[in-house]
Structures are given as structure tokens and as C-alpha cells.
Design a protein around this motif. Structure first.
Motif, PDB file in Angstrom:
ATOM      1  N   ASP A  76       0.873  -1.162   0.000  1.00  0.00           N
ATOM      2  CA  ASP A  76       0.000   0.000   0.000  1.00  0.00           C
ATOM      3  C   ASP A  76       0.918   1.222   0.000  1.00  0.00           C
ATOM      4  OD1 ASP A  76      -1.423   2.295   1.087  1.00  0.00           O
ATOM      5  OD2 ASP A  76      -3.052   0.927   1.574  1.00  0.00           O
ATOM      6  N   ALA A  77       0.946   1.943  -1.113  1.00  0.00           N
ATOM      7  CA  ALA A  77       1.906   3.036  -1.274  1.00  0.00           C
ATOM      8  C   ALA A  77       1.728   4.112  -0.210  1.00  0.00           C
ATOM      9  CB  ALA A  77       1.786   3.644  -2.668  1.00  0.00           C
ATOM     10  N   ASN A  78       0.493   4.441   0.138  1.00  0.00           N
ATOM     11  CA  ASN A  78       0.256   5.482   1.143  1.00  0.00           C
ATOM     12  C   ASN A  78       0.771   5.046   2.509  1.00  0.00           C
ATOM     13  OD1 ASN A  78      -1.001   7.281  -0.659  1.00  0.00           O
ATOM     14  ND2 ASN A  78      -2.992   6.306  -0.372  1.00  0.00           N
ATOM     15  N   GLU A  79       0.517   3.793   2.874  1.00  0.00           N
ATOM     16  CA  GLU A  79       1.031   3.282   4.153  1.00  0.00           C
ATOM     17  C   GLU A  79       2.544   3.258   4.136  1.00  0.00           C
ATOM     18  OE1 GLU A  79      -2.369   0.356   6.054  1.00  0.00           O
ATOM     19  OE2 GLU A  79      -0.738  -0.530   4.907  1.00  0.00           O
TER      20      GLU A  79
ATOM     21  N   VAL B 125       2.835   5.427  17.530  1.00  0.00           N
ATOM     22  CA  VAL B 125       1.703   4.519  17.351  1.00  0.00           C
ATOM     23  C   VAL B 125       0.519   5.255  16.735  1.00  0.00           C
ATOM     24  CG1 VAL B 125      -0.023   3.129  18.578  1.00  0.00           C
ATOM     25  CG2 VAL B 125       2.397   2.931  19.169  1.00  0.00           C
ATOM     26  N   PHE B 126       0.245   6.466  17.218  1.00  0.00           N
ATOM     27  CA  PHE B 126      -0.859   7.262  16.664  1.00  0.00           C
ATOM     28  C   PHE B 126      -0.634   7.544  15.185  1.00  0.00           C
ATOM     29  CE2 PHE B 126      -2.458  11.493  15.477  1.00  0.00           C
ATOM     30  CZ  PHE B 126      -3.821  11.280  15.639  1.00  0.00           C
TER      31      PHE B 126
ATOM     32  N   SER C 190      -3.119   6.110  12.156  1.00  0.00           N
ATOM     33  CA  SER C 190      -4.035   7.081  11.565  1.00  0.00           C
ATOM     34  C   SER C 190      -3.848   7.194  10.052  1.00  0.00           C
ATOM     35  CB  SER C 190      -3.839   8.451  12.213  1.00  0.00           C
ATOM     36  OG  SER C 190      -4.647   9.417  11.589  1.00  0.00           O
ATOM     37  N   ASP C 191      -4.954   7.112   9.331  1.00  0.00           N
ATOM     38  CA  ASP C 191      -4.911   7.302   7.883  1.00  0.00           C
ATOM     39  C   ASP C 191      -5.057   8.766   7.502  1.00  0.00           C
ATOM     40  OD1 ASP C 191      -4.682   4.559   7.382  1.00  0.00           O
ATOM     41  OD2 ASP C 191      -6.857   4.282   7.394  1.00  0.00           O
ATOM     42  N   THR C 192      -5.493   9.586   8.454  1.00  0.00           N
ATOM     43  CA  THR C 192      -5.834  10.972   8.122  1.00  0.00           C
ATOM     44  C   THR C 192      -4.940  12.005   8.807  1.00  0.00           C
ATOM     45  OG1 THR C 192      -7.468  11.001   9.912  1.00  0.00           O
ATOM     46  CG2 THR C 192      -8.239  10.364   7.714  1.00  0.00           C
TER      47      THR C 192
END
Length: 245
Positions: free
Chosen positions: A168-171, A197-198, A202-204
Motif C-alpha cells: 500500500d503506497a500510502n502506508e 503509534v498514533f 491514523s490514515d488521516t
């Protein structure tokens, strides 16, 4: 008999197609998250605040469900009360994972563990041995290489080629960002493990832009420190069996 898997991702071994299937993106991301939560427990949630002082890939074991377990607490130190850092005259650890303030001045804290975690993250993402950069003619550290790619907006070039089909490129970019935040030269610029960890979960969340890392590229700097184990025990997935007692 208890089956354990040692995480030391030797680049030659990671090219094995069978092991590449095991080390897909989901697994590596879960390993990163598990190590982060383990350090958070040691630093904040444990009854005693524990500084590991020798976190590295070969000190992370995977159980039969591939959950990571931080191991080898032989160099760990306990900080008492409200103490946040300490100093030692005898620097011990593993070359390439030691924070600069610890390697040079003997100062250790939760932030020195954060630095080590950042190096481990970059190794897991790239499948590259940090030691290989120290021994190269360029004398770069892995963090310096990752930083250069970050500045050139080519951060996906850091990716282990075995991850191309599952990543997953964003991760991935978020993990590199976090890894670089952890290896910043000034310890006060590094995040706490709770923030790590946060940011990973978090995706956003908008992540800070990392500052120039502690390259730690000079071999002579680390030759002044003692090593508890070989620095080359990095990235190799080996299946070890531990006899039950």
C-alpha cells in the motif's frame, strides 16, 4: 516445542520467493506496529519505565502467528520515578542502531530507543542491511539514503522490490515518514512512542516533515563504543525452534 521466527531480514534471504510471500506488505506493517506497541508498553504502560538500549531486527522474534516480540533485555535499564533519562560511562549496544547522544555521550532515554526503532523500520521497509551502508564506499547510513530519496520525492524507490505487488503506497510513505522522524539527530525532535503509534494507526493525521537525520555515517564514531553483538545480524528471516522446558 515452541516455534519462533527470528526477524533479521538478510537481503540475500529476502530474495527467496517463498520467504517473500511470508514477508508481504501486510505482515511487515503488522510487525512495525507490533514493535511500536511493544516499546510503548516498555516506556509508558509498564509498572517500571524500561529502556531497551539494544533494539534491532535480530532482537525481534515472531511467534507462530507472526506476531513480533521484543527480546534480549540484557542491556535494558530501568528509570525510576519521574526520571526521563540517564547517563552511562560504558556505552554498549550495536553499531548502527545507537542514537548519536548515546554513542557519543552515553546519554540514553526513551528517545534513544525511538532512534533504534526508526532504523529497524527503515530496514523492514527496504529489506536492506544498515551495516551494508556503513561498509560501502559512500559511507552512507540507511537513514541518510532514505532521507535523500525523501528530499528527491523518490521515497518509493526505498521499497524492497519483493513488496511491489502487495504494498500500500500510502502506508509505505507514512512508515518512511515516521521512520525518518524517529532518526532525527536532535532527540527532542523525535516523537514519543505514543505519537509513533498514533501516526502509524491514523490514515488521516497530518505528519510532521522530518528534519535531517543523524547520519551516523562515520565508522570512527561508532568504533568508540562497545558492541554487545555483531552488527551484521540484521535482515535475515530464519526459522528457529526453541525446545520447551
Amino acid at each position: 516445542m515452541i516455534a519462533n521466527f527470528m526477524l533479521s531480514m538478510e537481503i540475500e534471504t529476502i530474495q527467496d520467493r517463498t520467504l517473500c510471500v511470508l514477508l508481504n506488505w501486510e505482515l511487515r506493517f503488522n510487525i512495525i506496529m507490533g514493535i511500536a506497541r511493544g516499546l510503548l508498553y516498555l516506556h509508558r504502560d509498564s509498572r517500571l519505565k524500561i529502556i531497551h538500549r539494544d533494539l534491532k531486527t535480530s532482537n525481534v522474534l515472531l511467534d507462530e502467528e507472526m506476531n513480533p516480540k521484543i527480546s534480549d533485555f540484557g542491556l535494558a535499564r530501568i528509570l525510576g520515578g519521574q526520571q526521563t533519562e540517564a547517563n552511562t560511562q560504558r556505552v554498549v549496544g550495536t553499531y548502527g542502531y545507537m542514537a548519536p547522544e548515546y554513542a557519543m555521550d552515553g546519554d540514553f532515554s526513551t528517545k534513544s530507543d525511538v532512534f533504534s526503532f526508526g532504523v529497524v523500520v527503515l530496514e523492514i521497509l527496504s529489506g536492506k542491511r544498515n551495516a551494508a551502508f556503513y561498509k560501502s564506499d559512500q559511507n552512507f547510513s540507511l537513514s541518510a539514503y532514505a532521507w535523500r530519496l525523501w528530499k528527491e520525492e523518490k521515497v518509493l524507490d526505498l521499497m524492497d522490490r519483493a513488496l511491489c505487488e502487495t504494498c500500500d503506497a500510502n502506508e509505505f510513505v507514512r512508515c518512511v515518514n515516521v521512520g525518518l522522524l524517529c532518526v532525527q539527530e536532535n532527540q527532542w525532535d523525535r516523537p514519543t512512542m505514543s505519537n509513533v503509534v498514533f501516526m502509524l494507526e491514523s490514515d488521516t493525521a497530518s505528519l510532521p516533515t522530518p528534519k535531517k537525520p543523524a547520519f551516523a555515517a562515520s565508522r570512527s564514531l561508532f568504533n568508540t563504543a562497545s558492541s554487545s553483538s555483531k552488527a551484521d545480524s540484521y535482515v535475515d528471516l530464519t526459522n528457529t525452534l526453541e525446545q520447551g522446558r
